[in-house]
Each structure stands twice: as C-alpha cells, then as structure tokens.
Design an enzyme around this catalytic site. Sequence first.
Site, PDB file in Angstrom:
ATOM      1  N   ASP A 189     -39.074  35.818  19.578  1.00 21.62           N
ATOM      2  CA  ASP A 189     -37.792  35.986  18.900  1.00 21.62           C
ATOM      3  C   ASP A 189     -37.643  37.432  18.418  1.00 21.62           C
ATOM      4  O   ASP A 189     -38.391  37.883  17.550  1.00 21.62           O
ATOM      5  CB  ASP A 189     -37.705  35.044  17.693  1.00 21.62           C
ATOM      6  CG  ASP A 189     -36.347  35.139  17.021  1.00 21.62           C
ATOM      7  OD1 ASP A 189     -35.395  34.552  17.555  1.00 21.62           O
ATOM      8  OD2 ASP A 189     -36.228  35.844  15.988  1.00 21.62           O
ATOM      9  N   TYR A 228     -34.208  44.770  14.598  1.00 19.94           N
ATOM     10  CA  TYR A 228     -35.617  44.912  14.209  1.00 19.94           C
ATOM     11  C   TYR A 228     -36.191  46.263  14.655  1.00 19.94           C
ATOM     12  O   TYR A 228     -37.323  46.606  14.307  1.00 19.94           O
ATOM     13  CB  TYR A 228     -36.464  43.763  14.780  1.00 19.94           C
ATOM     14  CG  TYR A 228     -36.004  42.380  14.358  1.00 19.94           C
ATOM     15  CD1 TYR A 228     -35.122  42.214  13.295  1.00 19.94           C
ATOM     16  CD2 TYR A 228     -36.435  41.237  15.019  1.00 19.94           C
ATOM     17  CE1 TYR A 228     -34.676  40.957  12.913  1.00 19.94           C
ATOM     18  CE2 TYR A 228     -36.006  39.973  14.637  1.00 19.94           C
ATOM     19  CZ  TYR A 228     -35.112  39.836  13.588  1.00 19.94           C
ATOM     20  OH  TYR A 228     -34.678  38.588  13.217  1.00 19.94           O
ATOM     21  N   LYS A 239     -30.694  39.435  19.476  1.00 21.52           N
ATOM     22  CA  LYS A 239     -29.509  39.172  18.648  1.00 21.52           C
ATOM     23  C   LYS A 239     -28.640  40.417  18.553  1.00 21.52           C
ATOM     24  O   LYS A 239     -29.162  41.535  18.481  1.00 21.52           O
ATOM     25  CB  LYS A 239     -29.928  38.754  17.228  1.00 21.52           C
ATOM     26  CG  LYS A 239     -30.999  37.675  17.200  1.00 21.52           C
ATOM     27  CD  LYS A 239     -31.360  37.218  15.807  1.00 21.52           C
ATOM     28  CE  LYS A 239     -32.613  36.373  15.819  1.00 21.52           C
ATOM     29  NZ  LYS A 239     -33.882  37.137  15.777  1.00 21.52           N
ATOM     30  N   HIS A 255     -26.123  37.703  15.301  1.00 19.03           N
ATOM     31  CA  HIS A 255     -27.131  37.719  14.232  1.00 19.03           C
ATOM     32  C   HIS A 255     -26.584  37.159  12.906  1.00 19.03           C
ATOM     33  O   HIS A 255     -27.240  36.353  12.252  1.00 19.03           O
ATOM     34  CB  HIS A 255     -27.634  39.157  14.041  1.00 19.03           C
ATOM     35  CG  HIS A 255     -29.030  39.243  13.526  1.00 19.03           C
ATOM     36  ND1 HIS A 255     -29.908  40.216  13.899  1.00 19.03           N
ATOM     37  CD2 HIS A 255     -29.718  38.474  12.641  1.00 19.03           C
ATOM     38  CE1 HIS A 255     -31.069  40.045  13.282  1.00 19.03           C
ATOM     39  NE2 HIS A 255     -30.971  38.993  12.510  1.00 19.03           N
TER      40      HIS A 255
END
Length: 282
Positions: A48, A53, A78, A111
């Site tokens: 994931d 990130y 996302k 997201h």
Amino acid sequence: MKSITDTFVLRNGYKMPCLGYGTWQTPDGQVAVDSVKEALRVGYRHIDGAAAYANEECVGRGIAESGVAREEIFVTSKLWNDERGYDTTLRAFDKTMSDLGLDYLDLYLIHWPASSSRFDNWEELNLGTWKAMTELYKAGRIRSIGVSNFHEHHLRALMETEVIPMVNQIEYHPGQLQAELVSYCNEHNILVQAWSPLGQGNLIGHETITTMAAKYGKSPAQLILRWVLQNGVVPLSKSITPSRILENSQIFDFEIAEGDMAVLSAMPYVGGSGLHPDEVKF
Ligand code: NDP
C-alpha cells in the site's frame, strides 16, 4: 483467511491479497527499498503506497529487486489532494506510474475526498477525479479503483456513476470502528481496508490488548491484525523493522473467539488520529 496469499474478491472479480504492507512514513531511500523487499521476501503480496508518501520510486525499486513476479503483487497508490480534478488526475497517475516503474496498478484510490468545508464544488471536484480514474480503469491501466477516507455522504455522490468505488480505505482499529460507515460499504459491496490498524503503534501497549494477546500466545500487533481480518476488513500494517514485518505477517495460525472479538470491538476511543475528512486542512 488461512494464509497470507488468501484473497478478498472485489466487485469486479479482481482479487486482493488479504494482508497489506503499508509504506506511510517509511523514509525515502534505501530503507524503503529494503523494507519492501523484506516484506515481499517474508510473503506479503500486497503493498500500500501513495504519491504523498514521497517514496514511490524506492517502493518501486523494492518491488523490482524483490524477484517476485509483478503479477503476484497487488500494488496500490493514491491520488493526493492537490491533484484533484480530471486533467490533474491523469497527469498525477502518469507520474506515479513512472516513479513506481510499473505499467499497470492494481488499485488507485482518491486519498481524501474534497470536503464541503473547504470547497463549495466538492462533489464536482470528486466527480472529476473519479471520471479520470474510471477512464484509466476502463483502459486497463488500473485493475481496480476506489476511495479513501470517504464518509457516506462523499460515497453517495459517486454511487450513480458508471463504475462505483470498489474499495474504501479508512482508519480502523480497536477504539475506532466507524461501524455505520463499514455497514454502508458492506451493503454496497465496497471492500473496507484498515489504515493505521495498530493506531500508529499506540495500541500495542494497551492493557486489554496485551492481556488478551498473551492468552492466545501471540503479540499485541498479531492480535489486532487478526481482529481486523476476522471482521472482514483488510489490515494494512506498516513497519520498517524486519522482525516486526515478519511478526505482523504471522496471523494465520490462530482464531480469536467471538467473545474476545466483541471485547476488542467494544474498546473505548484510543489510539486514533483524530482526523476527520470534512475537517482536515490538507
Ligand atoms: P500502523 O498502525 O501500521 O503502525 C505503524 C507503527 O507501529 C510504526 O511506528 C511501527 O514501527 C510500529 N509497529 C509496527 N508493527 C509493530 C509491532 N509488531 N510491534 C510494535 N510496533 C509495531 O500505522 P500506519 O499509520 O503506518 O498505517 C498503516 C498503513 O496504512 C500506512 O503505512 C499506509 O500505507 C496506510 N495509511 C493510509 C492512510 C490514508 O489516509 N489512506 C492514512 C494512514 C495510513 P516501525 O516501523 O518503526 O517498526
């Protein structure tokens, strides 16, 4: 679920391995490469990630260097909040694919929903994003599409579209059940994924959990992840520590009794992030 390679089946028939490995707050660089490789080495088949990130290139390198065949790995990304809308979504998707070094994605999620508190046109914005994701899905570049942090009213606005969301990834752990939202998702065949299943680690030392975990001869993290799974929800746990990566994968050799499931489900609010999709400022 009896094995790490067992799968949940999405509405379109696509299969998702039942235990995900999270990458939020995994430092970019060699740590991300090595952690993803380690997760795949010990048997995870579901990674994931997200553009936000800021480590997708290294996550992609970990996947490439793992030696595991691409088609055996379920990869999620996302779309971040500053890329909402039709054209921007198409561009952001291309960037994510180039960073990951992949030619298809298994799951792409919005997201966070555009919220009514920040945007008068929040429904339109989410629909524009969704239209782009639907096109990418129909073109075969994404195998499944969904959302994250959507509450029922955000979901409702997408329910009349051509392809409705297959997944909703939400905060979910003992002390944070979002039971009505999960029921709504179950009724509409939207698979729920649990982010921060360990409450970002804050639940590990909770007395109810440590006592019960000892009874089963398992660790607190293993007990929590098993509880998530037995609720029909997909746990996504994150660790960059090799011993914990392995520990968190060993949740298939025990079953939590019904009474204990209920005790965990009845825990008071603890370990939550406090983030609400209609109130966040990002
Ligand atoms: P988790 O609930 O998985 O907890 C991770 C923390 O717990 C880390 O500090 C980790 O430390 C520690 N930890 C992990 N395993 C153990 C263990 N066995 N014993 C003790 N401590 C442990 O938190 P996340 O918030 O990372 O959530 C998981 C994933 O969900 C994310 O990585 C991301 O992929 C996704 N997510 C999605 C969000 C969304 O908005 N859609 C929001 C937040 C997360 P260490 O790494 O140092 O070992």
